[in-house]
Motif scaffolding. Structure first.
Motif: not given
Length: 134
Positions: A53-57, A63-70, A86-95
């Motif tokens: 997600c561009g850096g989750i540290a 995950c910022q911006g809700r990408p469709t893949s990362t 397909e087409g869903d957005q990723i919003n996974i938390s660090k935990g």
């Protein structure tokens, strides 16, 4: 007065003795397939783990911006996350991400490449995860 204090203390101790233990959340993973027998570098894996997600540290918790893949990559180690739908957005938390990784490693072994599905992590459902050497 002392009797009331003793009675109160005993009742609290009794309640604590029968309280349910606090359990650490463990994420559900499915479709785990170990894709190699060779462990990847521990340090490089940890750096790649935090690059999704561009850096989750640090202080970033989701995950910022809700990408469709990362992807998260460091050196020759890469994590790829795609939604199951397909087409869903990723919003996974660090935990959730870190617990899912631990659960997959529990199946394959520490730092062993795998593919798996993590429960949740997308707006509408689950995410597929690939951990590989590139």
């Amino acid at each position: 007065m002392h009797f009331a204090t003793i009675l109160y203390t005993l009742s609290i101790l009794l309640l604590c003795a029968f309280a349910a233990p606090v359990e650490k959340r463990q994420e559900t993973v499915s479709n785990v397939k170990c894709t190699s027998n060779t462990a990847l570098d521990f340090h490089t894996t940890n750096v790649a783990l935090l690059q999704i997600c561009g850096g989750i540290a640090g202080t970033i918790e989701k995950c910022q911006g809700r990408p469709t893949s990362t992807t998260g990559q460091s050196g020759n180690v890469r994590f790829t996350i795609t939604p199951v739908i397909e087409g869903d957005q990723i919003n996974i938390s660090k935990g959730r991400w870190e617990q899912g990784i631990k659960a997959a490693f529990a199946v394959c072994g520490e730092d062993i490449p795998f593919t798996a599905t993590f429960t949740g992590g997308a707006v509408k459902g689950d995410v597929n995860v690939v951990y590989e050497s590139v």
